[in-house]
Design a protein around this motif. Sequence first.
Motif, PDB file in Angstrom:
ATOM      1  N   ILE A  64      38.497  31.279  55.844  1.00 62.46           N
ATOM      2  CA  ILE A  64      38.300  32.365  54.890  1.00 62.46           C
ATOM      3  C   ILE A  64      39.617  32.810  54.255  1.00 62.46           C
ATOM      4  N   ASN A  72      26.661  39.488  63.233  1.00 61.71           N
ATOM      5  CA  ASN A  72      26.592  38.473  62.176  1.00 61.71           C
ATOM      6  C   ASN A  72      25.198  37.971  61.831  1.00 61.71           C
ATOM      7  N   SER A 105      34.281  37.015  59.492  1.00 61.10           N
ATOM      8  CA  SER A 105      32.906  36.872  58.998  1.00 61.10           C
ATOM      9  C   SER A 105      32.617  37.877  57.883  1.00 61.10           C
ATOM     10  N   GLU A 106      31.536  37.638  57.179  1.00 64.19           N
ATOM     11  CA  GLU A 106      31.166  38.493  56.037  1.00 64.19           C
ATOM     12  C   GLU A 106      31.038  39.962  56.441  1.00 64.19           C
ATOM     13  N   TYR A 110      32.168  41.964  53.223  1.00 61.83           N
ATOM     14  CA  TYR A 110      31.953  40.952  52.185  1.00 61.83           C
ATOM     15  C   TYR A 110      33.290  40.338  51.754  1.00 61.83           C
ATOM     16  N   TYR A 111      34.035  39.876  52.722  1.00 57.74           N
ATOM     17  CA  TYR A 111      35.290  39.140  52.490  1.00 57.74           C
ATOM     18  C   TYR A 111      36.295  39.944  51.651  1.00 57.74           C
ATOM     19  N   ALA A 169      32.320  46.465  50.160  1.00 59.40           N
ATOM     20  CA  ALA A 169      31.524  45.258  49.901  1.00 59.40           C
ATOM     21  C   ALA A 169      31.023  45.263  48.457  1.00 59.40           C
TER      22      ALA A 169
END
Length: 574
Positions: free
Chosen positions: A302, A406, A274-275, A280-281, A542
């Motif tokens: 992802i 999340n 998840s982000e 932020y990936y 991020a």
Amino acid sequence: MTGAEALVETLIQEGTLCVFGIPGAQQNELWDTMKTKRLGYLLVTHEFSASTMADGYARSTGRPGVLCVVPGPGLTNALSGIGEALLDSIPLVCIVGDVANGSRNRPFQVHSLNQAALLQPVTKHVFSAQSAAEIPQLVRQAFQLAAAGEPGPVGVTIPYNLLIEAQRFDSGPLEPFGVPYDGQAAERAFGLLSNRSLRVGIYAGLGCMDVSPALVQLAETLQAPVATSMAGKGAMPENHPLAVGWGYGAQGTVTAEMAFKNVDLVLALGVKFSEVSTGYYSLPQHRNLIHVDANADNLGRIMRTSVCVHSDMEIFLGQALMVADHLRRPTNSRLIDDIQRTKAQEARCNADIRSTCGVDPMAFLLALRRLSACDALAFVDVTVSQYWATETFTTSQPRTFFNPTNNQVMGWSIPAALGAQRVHPHRQVLTVTGDGCFLMSAMEMSTAARAGLPVKFFVLDDQAYHYMQELQEPAYKRTTATVLARLDYRAFAMAMGLSYQEICSNGELESRLCGVLAHDGPVLTRVVTDYRNRQVRWIKAAKDKFTKELTRDQKIRFLARIGSRSLNRHPEND
Ligand SMILES: Cc1ncc(C[n+]2csc(CCOP(=O)(O)OP(=O)(O)O)c2C)c(N)n1
Ligand SMILES: [Mg+2]
């Protein structure tokens, strides 16, 4: 039995220890029946707490949490917490009263919002009872679905007239759901893992929380460092020589980032990427990645993936250990030494006190870890300190560290901790809350005093939304709408019926914390926090990734704004 009696009997049979909520005209029959049948319940002050306490109950026990609210405002108040449970894969059964149906239905009834439509986007499914006879079966189905596959909340709406209808009920336990296991994909995964020239790293998520011993065994077999996602923290005992902390990129621990630099194959177990968990990936993409999860919709969404395995985690790990001889690597003393050395360096760096006027948040977290019980249940809120806590508040047992990952709903930790304390009366339960988060749910502390729940509430007081300041300042060279009121916390604690403590400097940490933790009732502790001089790795990771994704025009606009505002020596911060 009446519909209310059948509902309560079913909740008891499903193992419910406590129902969280507030009664109302549509549900008084139900609350009265809970009392008669001695089903545990806890009155909350606001329905956000009903869903969030049920969430804390579920996270700490691994069993579905139950809330019971009135339609309309009871439900809309509860939605933020139900949404958190949905995005964080937490099983809840949400019993929501509804306006009368059938011949009792009239226009303009009180609370006559569309309850099922409100529940639909924050749940896995909504069951709407149309007749009293259906109630027990729908509730059983709700429990089953909440816990199945990737867990989550399930709604059950019950028109209030059904609660007083008497019926013969005929409902027995349901056949258990089948669990997924894609054997062919698992074979491909084991084939890849058996290539001993590949150095494996394990990334473990919440899906591994109840299979910790098998996870440890597989890690030892593969000689793989194990990093966890944010929500997976605790699945791997962090004092194990192969445990490297959370994340494995620039957002998590330094040790995990170091250990995964040398990894050729990531084995991701029960995670979504998840982000929030990936900064932020920003996790690095490895050439080989095996992704295993109980929810097929999470697989390969992802990261680029070599093999996706739709599987229950217990079965996958069990099968992997059956072929352990094909997967086994010789003891990698060099890796273990590197992990130990980097952990020690990281710990020294974290222990280095950076603040001068107030308490260093990292020093506070380290002292809290050192002085609290190793099975204490720690609830951390949406403060900037959540990232430091995830790095430094080492956990050696599953289901002991929790945060709203999340949905990042502020104010979550206070009610979540109360929900957990209600069913773990003898465990130490702690919250670490920012002062902004505190303002969102602090009234719930009155419940701690009323119900004798001895939670230790710590509020990091910097009179600001520091998290937002950290995000805003670099981009805008000023901060907007981030300054909070100066509160009299002592007076507040007194009004709520709690004991009070204050920690104003690093030197006081040890003695004050010992006093608070030894107290046998609920305590509010204000920690006067000095956030200066400490970087947040997650924010940097991020921000770097976000900046990289800006278009050329966006970058020019951002830089021009930063440039012109940098000339202003007196930024207006409010
Ligand atoms: C309900 C809700 N509203 C707004 C936000 C956006 N937000 C995230 S963190 C934060 C500030 C947190 O401040 P505080 O609790 O004081 O923590 P600090 O970082 O100062 O320690 C805000 C406004 C959110 N996550 N949830
Ligand atoms: Mg703050």
